[in-house]
Enzyme design. Sequence first.
Site, mmCIF file in Angstrom:
data_model
loop_
_atom_site.group_PDB
_atom_site.id
_atom_site.type_symbol
_atom_site.label_atom_id
_atom_site.label_comp_id
_atom_site.label_asym_id
_atom_site.label_seq_id
_atom_site.Cartn_x
_atom_site.Cartn_y
_atom_site.Cartn_z
ATOM 1 N N GLU A 89 10.932 -29.783 -43.890
ATOM 2 C CA GLU A 89 9.649 -30.213 -44.414
ATOM 3 C C GLU A 89 9.459 -29.442 -45.729
ATOM 4 O O GLU A 89 9.569 -28.218 -45.730
ATOM 5 C CB GLU A 89 8.555 -29.837 -43.403
ATOM 6 C CG GLU A 89 7.249 -30.470 -43.722
ATOM 7 C CD GLU A 89 6.152 -30.097 -42.722
ATOM 8 O OE1 GLU A 89 6.467 -29.513 -41.671
ATOM 9 O OE2 GLU A 89 4.996 -30.404 -43.033
ATOM 10 N N ARG A 97 17.425 -21.054 -32.274
ATOM 11 C CA ARG A 97 17.142 -20.692 -33.655
ATOM 12 C C ARG A 97 17.587 -19.267 -33.909
ATOM 13 O O ARG A 97 17.784 -18.479 -32.991
ATOM 14 C CB ARG A 97 15.665 -20.886 -34.005
ATOM 15 C CG ARG A 97 14.697 -20.127 -33.131
ATOM 16 C CD ARG A 97 13.251 -20.530 -33.412
ATOM 17 N NE ARG A 97 12.812 -20.121 -34.721
ATOM 18 C CZ ARG A 97 12.271 -20.950 -35.628
ATOM 19 N NH1 ARG A 97 12.117 -22.228 -35.361
ATOM 20 N NH2 ARG A 97 11.878 -20.497 -36.786
ATOM 21 N N LYS A 156 7.915 -19.527 -42.339
ATOM 22 C CA LYS A 156 7.478 -19.744 -43.716
ATOM 23 C C LYS A 156 6.050 -19.241 -43.923
ATOM 24 O O LYS A 156 5.722 -18.685 -44.952
ATOM 25 C CB LYS A 156 7.518 -21.247 -44.030
ATOM 26 C CG LYS A 156 8.917 -21.757 -44.349
ATOM 27 C CD LYS A 156 8.868 -23.233 -44.699
ATOM 28 C CE LYS A 156 9.688 -24.054 -43.728
ATOM 29 N NZ LYS A 156 9.521 -25.479 -43.790
#
Length: 598
Positions: free
Chosen positions: A66, A301, A311
């Site tokens: 994204e 992850r 982020k």
Amino acid sequence: MTNSSPTSKDPSQAPKPSNFLRQIIEHDLAAGTYAKRRWAGSPGDAAHHANAPIDPAKLRLRFPPEPNGYLHIGHAKSICINFGLAKEYGGVCHMRFDDTNPEKEDREYVDSIIDAVKWLGFDWRFNDTEHLYQASDYFEYMYKAATLLIESGFAYVDEQSAQDMKDNRGDFNRPGVDSPFRTRSVSENLKRFQEMRDGMLSDASAVLRAKIDMAHPNINMRDPAIYRIRHATHHHTGDKWCIYPMYTFAHPIEDALEQITHSICTLEFEDQRPFYDWLLQKLIDAKFLSGPPPHQYEFARLNLTYVLTSKRKLKQLIDEHHVSGWDDPRMPTIVGLRRRGYTPESMRLFAERIGVSKSDSWIDYSTLEIALRDDLDPKASRASVVLDPLRLSITNWDEVMGSGHLEPCKAPVHPHLPDRGHRHFNLGSQVWIERADYQEIPTKGFFRLFPGNKVRLKYGYVIECTGSNKNDKGEITEVLATLIPNTKSGTPGSDSVKVKGVITWVGVQEAASIEVRLYDRLFTEAQPDAAGRDPMTTLNPDSLKIISAYAEPGLRECPAGERFQFERHGYFVADQVDHSNSHPVFNKITGLKDQWSS
Ligand code: ATP
Ligand code: MG
């Protein structure tokens, strides 16, 4: 340390161990699972691909960030997995911007993501075609898919209040309750959905939901919302749309339109897989999509000690001025790691070594640094630099070498690569040495400079320490020594005088003054945001120290971005942003040995 020696083969070329993703792909290739897929040259629905040739790409993967921030080391892992596997097995990895959310996305982030993937050494070309896509280009297809679901009785417009919808979802122990709007007719749903699209309804007054099962044990299957109303301007489609697809609806459709075979994502999407499969099957049944559908696979992850990989939290570090920006060399962003001096090869090697697994774990930061050293050691030019300078005067220089004489010395650019040639510098009567290389009263096992001891000035002569001078406060300001003639490195008889210590030095007359930025971990805790802790409370106040140092003269001319091993100190890079020949600036990349184990 791993057992690689500087002369060993490129570590990134080592044979690749298998993992569950490689096994799945090899199985599908052998079974021909996707061998009959067609590819019309661009993404599209079943009709678009129907008469196209068989897809020449054996598999299609995708990397779908994204564009709402800069990529970090966790994304680097995902990039290496997706682009790496595609390359390895004769496929292609699509670069796709998942820009279905109108509010948070920005062109700046799109550009930085493109740069980051390219810098890591990957691209999205296959047979001369670029596979760079943006999900917002598919809005028309997604709208069509939603309409088809309504027509086949698998979606309805729900106008319950947000609170009612939440309450009626139930929870782990309690089944959900059907919405009173669940039994609306197809024609009423179609009409209402059209009104949503036409902007006749306000934000949050209605959503389109898939009609599955309000008692399903997986809460994600209890009639998930698939479209919402949002009167917002989108950075790519402008004001064309006021309804936007939910991520869980958009993502499988994006994959299918692009004929993706293996849709690899992180574990938090595992519970979404049943909906992913449900949706694509319904759209294949409706003949909107061609089969076989892509399949979703999840891997753990990356969690790296002393590092944040969110982020949002990284942005907080910038907003609160704890770091200078996304590319601050302490940041785990790809731009930060790059400015710090990390190489793309070292990041790929790291990704390969940590592998992929199906359970969450923490990787020790030293794993990243070891990969970096294994990559840099065989490549980086060597240089002499004194980080904590103390003057050393050779008191018999004029007598034995001649007044004002400068003795040329040479050192290999790389100790194991003679083809790289030599560095040249001069020895004179005064040199800078490391303050730690002198002890007035030596501690046990100290073999360097102390009164009466002999050491070699590396690449130069043997000297004998005779004492030191001090200032009023009793601090040592200068070390004194005499030179022993006929002991120059590389000349016959140079080893006639045996010494236990060799020290690095830089000639005072020709030394380059350099700024050196010494970096340490940004957080004092290995898991800065564990158990809901505010990571900002564990910031390391000493994560950056700026010092003035002296370097051999050749470093004056080096270009920004060049990496060195400063002998005895570690790896350094000429800073990409602030370095110039008139003001050389070097960042410490990492030490020669592991300093991270706790
Ligand atoms: P963040 O939570 O930092 O915003 P994200 O997961 O929302 O990250 P996306 O832009 O949606 O970021 O991610 C793009 C891809 O990168 C996804 O496939 C995601 O699974 C993967 N990814 C993100 N973070 C990690 C990580 N720490 N380790 C491995 N892959 C990751
Ligand atoms: Mg995200």
